[in-house]
Write a protein that holds these residues in place. Structure first.
Motif, mmCIF file in Angstrom:
data_model
loop_
_atom_site.group_PDB
_atom_site.id
_atom_site.type_symbol
_atom_site.label_atom_id
_atom_site.label_comp_id
_atom_site.label_asym_id
_atom_site.label_seq_id
_atom_site.Cartn_x
_atom_site.Cartn_y
_atom_site.Cartn_z
ATOM 1 N N LEU A 127 -58.889 5.553 26.050
ATOM 2 C CA LEU A 127 -58.769 6.502 24.945
ATOM 3 C C LEU A 127 -57.677 6.068 23.970
ATOM 4 O O LEU A 127 -57.886 6.060 22.748
ATOM 5 N N ARG A 128 -56.542 5.674 24.488
ATOM 6 C CA ARG A 128 -55.450 5.233 23.619
ATOM 7 C C ARG A 128 -55.871 4.028 22.777
ATOM 8 O O ARG A 128 -55.581 3.960 21.579
ATOM 9 N N ALA A 129 -56.578 3.111 23.386
ATOM 10 C CA ALA A 129 -57.026 1.933 22.647
ATOM 11 C C ALA A 129 -58.038 2.308 21.571
ATOM 12 O O ALA A 129 -57.985 1.813 20.436
ATOM 13 N N ALA A 130 -58.964 3.197 21.897
ATOM 14 C CA ALA A 130 -59.997 3.588 20.945
ATOM 15 C C ALA A 130 -59.406 4.362 19.766
ATOM 16 O O ALA A 130 -59.834 4.188 18.625
ATOM 17 N N LEU A 131 -58.416 5.200 20.028
ATOM 18 C CA LEU A 131 -57.803 5.988 18.954
ATOM 19 C C LEU A 131 -57.043 5.111 17.970
ATOM 20 O O LEU A 131 -56.908 5.457 16.791
ATOM 21 N N ALA A 132 -56.548 3.977 18.438
ATOM 22 C CA ALA A 132 -55.794 3.067 17.570
ATOM 23 C C ALA A 132 -56.696 2.192 16.707
ATOM 24 O O ALA A 132 -56.205 1.533 15.784
ATOM 25 N N ASP A 133 -57.987 2.181 16.991
ATOM 26 C CA ASP A 133 -58.943 1.380 16.216
ATOM 27 C C ASP A 133 -59.093 1.995 14.822
ATOM 28 O O ASP A 133 -59.322 3.205 14.700
ATOM 29 N N PRO A 134 -58.981 1.204 13.753
ATOM 30 C CA PRO A 134 -59.144 1.753 12.394
ATOM 31 C C PRO A 134 -60.471 2.481 12.181
ATOM 32 O O PRO A 134 -60.548 3.376 11.342
ATOM 33 N N LEU A 135 -61.500 2.112 12.935
ATOM 34 C CA LEU A 135 -62.793 2.784 12.787
ATOM 35 C C LEU A 135 -62.748 4.231 13.263
ATOM 36 O O LEU A 135 -63.641 5.028 12.947
ATOM 37 N N SER A 136 -61.698 4.588 14.035
ATOM 38 C CA SER A 136 -61.643 5.938 14.591
ATOM 39 C C SER A 136 -61.510 7.008 13.513
ATOM 40 O O SER A 136 -61.852 8.168 13.734
ATOM 41 N N ALA A 137 -61.008 6.641 12.343
ATOM 42 C CA ALA A 137 -60.858 7.626 11.265
ATOM 43 C C ALA A 137 -62.203 8.012 10.666
ATOM 44 O O ALA A 137 -62.411 9.151 10.248
ATOM 45 N N THR A 138 -63.135 7.056 10.628
ATOM 46 C CA THR A 138 -64.457 7.328 10.049
ATOM 47 C C THR A 138 -65.510 7.651 11.108
ATOM 48 O O THR A 138 -66.479 8.330 10.834
ATOM 49 N N ASP A 139 -65.297 7.165 12.313
ATOM 50 C CA ASP A 139 -66.197 7.442 13.428
ATOM 51 C C ASP A 139 -65.337 7.985 14.575
ATOM 52 O O ASP A 139 -64.991 7.263 15.513
ATOM 53 N N PRO A 140 -64.961 9.275 14.500
ATOM 54 C CA PRO A 140 -63.933 9.816 15.399
ATOM 55 C C PRO A 140 -64.267 9.665 16.873
ATOM 56 O O PRO A 140 -65.398 9.890 17.310
ATOM 57 N N VAL A 141 -63.266 9.279 17.627
ATOM 58 C CA VAL A 141 -63.380 9.204 19.082
ATOM 59 C C VAL A 141 -63.273 10.593 19.685
ATOM 60 O O VAL A 141 -63.986 10.939 20.623
ATOM 61 N N LEU A 142 -62.367 11.411 19.121
ATOM 62 C CA LEU A 142 -62.130 12.766 19.608
ATOM 63 C C LEU A 142 -62.490 13.783 18.527
ATOM 64 O O LEU A 142 -62.207 13.570 17.347
ATOM 65 N N PRO A 143 -63.080 14.917 18.928
ATOM 66 C CA PRO A 143 -63.259 16.007 17.970
ATOM 67 C C PRO A 143 -61.888 16.607 17.632
ATOM 68 O O PRO A 143 -60.905 16.369 18.351
ATOM 69 N N PRO A 144 -61.788 17.385 16.557
ATOM 70 C CA PRO A 144 -60.471 17.900 16.129
ATOM 71 C C PRO A 144 -59.690 18.636 17.211
ATOM 72 O O PRO A 144 -58.470 18.455 17.336
ATOM 73 N N SER A 145 -60.359 19.476 18.000
ATOM 74 C CA SER A 145 -59.633 20.235 19.028
ATOM 75 C C SER A 145 -59.038 19.310 20.082
ATOM 76 O O SER A 145 -57.928 19.548 20.582
ATOM 77 N N SER A 146 -59.758 18.258 20.438
ATOM 78 C CA SER A 146 -59.256 17.324 21.454
ATOM 79 C C SER A 146 -58.164 16.425 20.886
ATOM 80 O O SER A 146 -57.226 16.050 21.600
ATOM 81 N N LEU A 147 -58.271 16.091 19.603
ATOM 82 C CA LEU A 147 -57.195 15.321 18.976
ATOM 83 C C LEU A 147 -55.919 16.156 18.931
ATOM 84 O O LEU A 147 -54.818 15.645 19.174
ATOM 85 N N ALA A 148 -56.056 17.457 18.649
ATOM 86 C CA ALA A 148 -54.894 18.352 18.678
ATOM 87 C C ALA A 148 -54.311 18.430 20.087
ATOM 88 O O ALA A 148 -53.081 18.427 20.267
ATOM 89 N N ALA A 149 -55.184 18.483 21.092
ATOM 90 C CA ALA A 149 -54.707 18.509 22.473
ATOM 91 C C ALA A 149 -53.978 17.224 22.825
ATOM 92 O O ALA A 149 -52.916 17.239 23.463
ATOM 93 N N TYR A 150 -54.539 16.096 22.411
ATOM 94 C CA TYR A 150 -53.908 14.796 22.662
ATOM 95 C C TYR A 150 -52.518 14.748 22.014
ATOM 96 O O TYR A 150 -51.543 14.315 22.635
ATOM 97 N N ALA A 151 -52.427 15.217 20.773
ATOM 98 C CA ALA A 151 -51.137 15.216 20.073
ATOM 99 C C ALA A 151 -50.136 16.139 20.755
ATOM 100 O O ALA A 151 -48.963 15.786 20.926
ATOM 101 N N ALA A 152 -50.593 17.325 21.144
ATOM 102 C CA ALA A 152 -49.700 18.280 21.800
ATOM 103 C C ALA A 152 -49.155 17.714 23.108
ATOM 104 O O ALA A 152 -47.942 17.768 23.372
ATOM 105 N N LEU A 153 -50.037 17.165 23.923
ATOM 106 C CA LEU A 153 -49.610 16.616 25.211
ATOM 107 C C LEU A 153 -48.694 15.411 25.007
ATOM 108 O O LEU A 153 -47.726 15.220 25.745
ATOM 109 N N THR A 154 -48.987 14.599 23.989
ATOM 110 C CA THR A 154 -48.130 13.460 23.675
ATOM 111 C C THR A 154 -46.724 13.925 23.308
ATOM 112 O O THR A 154 -45.725 13.271 23.639
ATOM 113 N N ALA A 155 -46.645 15.086 22.641
ATOM 114 C CA ALA A 155 -45.351 15.650 22.242
ATOM 115 C C ALA A 155 -44.724 16.502 23.337
ATOM 116 O O ALA A 155 -43.761 17.228 23.088
#
Length: 386
Positions: free
Chosen positions: A153-181
């Motif tokens: 997941l970490r590798a896929a999120l760092a791929d520039p294509l992830s901005a146009t072809d999202p790996v995570l839906p918005p709620s999961s990206l928020a969860a990832y950010a929250a847990l990271t913090a």
């Protein structure tokens, strides 16, 4: 125990109603009616209290909180005098609401969200921050190979294509950010949130609890009481159909097929889990603009009794969604903070009482969920000092 409550969707009806309510309770202007933790059985057993909550959040819109509060007052969700009375405190919260960041990669966006959370914690001298998603429901995402492994997941999120072809839906990206913090995460919506193996691994890596999904505020609340009655009485439910009519922003969002399907599936889960089978019928959600923040649900249940005698039951629920949801948001912020303080890690099945589609192997009848909640509260309550 100063606790940050960071709301994803901070300018929406549920979020602003939660803020107004907490500020009014803190000022002694209203009683905490609807707050489960303020019921006689649980009162004063969980810290932080409502007065200890400090609000901030993200949103994609820029509507000022004061304007949203005026809209809620105009539609009868909150008393106009109350919105006016907490106007100055709401203006202070306004300074802590940020636009949702965007970056060239999803990893960059997540890091920007995490940075906002860290600044919020430091600038307000908070013991911890709980992130709660109260944004609009999103369609269920297609499975992605990276959802299973945190490293992938970490590798896929760092791929520039992830901005146009999202790996995570918005709620999961928020969860990832929250847990990271290092922030516990709660999903009050039926969206995916932290319900992915990779995000569970991240929560355990960071030593954090999380909870969800889909706050139980109306029709499903009634189902969770009635379905166990039929099961315990050994009455065969033949059909259970429901029609939900709602307005407001949530209703408009649920007019979209993908979001509607996700919500409807969440609302139906209580029946097979409680009855042991799925009766014929479905739950339908229709948008009716004129209802605003109020909703009406009508359910028809047909069932079979002794000697095969056919019978039926109908009920109608008419409620204000934001006023029903807001006190639960305050409860969940407090309980999740207390669980974090107590060292709980991973999903919190003890919070099933609050959700239509709770995490883990949990009971779905409301009475059983209440006992589970009381057990959780007891386990989080510190022993009295001798």
């Amino acid at each position: 125990m100063r606790t940050g409550t960071w709301l994803i969707g901070a300018r929406g009806s549920v979020a602003v109603t939660s803020m107004i309510g907490a500020l009014a309770v803190r000022a002694g202007l209203i009683a905490p009616t609807g707050c489960v933790l303020e019921s006689p059985v649980l009162r004063e057993r969980v810290r932080p209290g409502i007065a200890d909550l400090v609000f901030g959040g993200h949103d994609v819109t820029s509507v000022p909180l004061e304007k949203k509060a005026a809209e809620l007052a105009g539609s009868g969700v909150v008393p106009a005098a109350l919105a006016q009375a907490v106007k100055d405190d709401l203006a202070a919260v306004e300074q802590r609401v940020r636009p949702l960041p965007a970056a060239p990669t999803q990893a960059g966006t997540a890091q920007a969200i995490a940075d906002d959370l860290d600044r919020f914690r430091r600038r307000n001298d908070l013991d911890r921050v709980v992130v709660i998603n109260v944004s609009t429901t999103e369609p269920a995402p297609a499975p992605h190979p990276a959802h299973a492994s945190l490293d992938d997941l970490r590798a896929a999120l760092a791929d520039p294509l992830s901005a146009t072809d999202p790996v995570l839906p918005p709620s999961s990206l928020a969860a990832y950010a929250a847990l990271t913090a290092s922030c516990p995460y709660v999903d009050f919506t039926p969206s995916t949130g932290a319900r992915l193996p990779a995000l569970d691994a991240l929560a355990r890596e960071r030593g954090l609890p999380y909870a969800g999904h889909d706050g139980k505020t109306g029709e499903t609340l009634v189902k969770s009481v009635l379905a166990p009655m039929f099961a315990q009485r050994n009455l065969k439910v033949r059909t259970w159909s429901g029609i939900n009519l709602l307005g407001g922003g949530d209703g408009a969002n649920l007019a979209r097929p993908g979001a509607n399907a996700a919500k409807s599936a969440s609302k139906q889960r209580v029946l097979p889990e409680t009855l042991g089978y799925l009766p014929q019928g479905e739950t339908r959600i229709d948008y009716l603009e004129d209802l605003g923040d109020f909703k009406t649900a009508w359910d028809l249940v047909t069932f079979e009794g002794f000697l095969g005698t056919g019978m039926r039951m109908e009920f109608t629920w008419h409620g204000c969604d934001s006023a029903l949801a807001a006190p639960l948001v305050l409860d969940l912020a407090r309980l999740t903070a207390a669980a974090h303080h107590a060292g709980r890690v991973g999903p919190l099945p003890g919070l099933a009482f609050f959700f239509k589609d709770p995490l883990g192997e949990v009971p779905h009848g409301l009475a059983d969920q209440w006992r589970t909640l009381c057990d959780l509260v007891s386990s989080l309550t510190p022993e009295p000092t001798p």
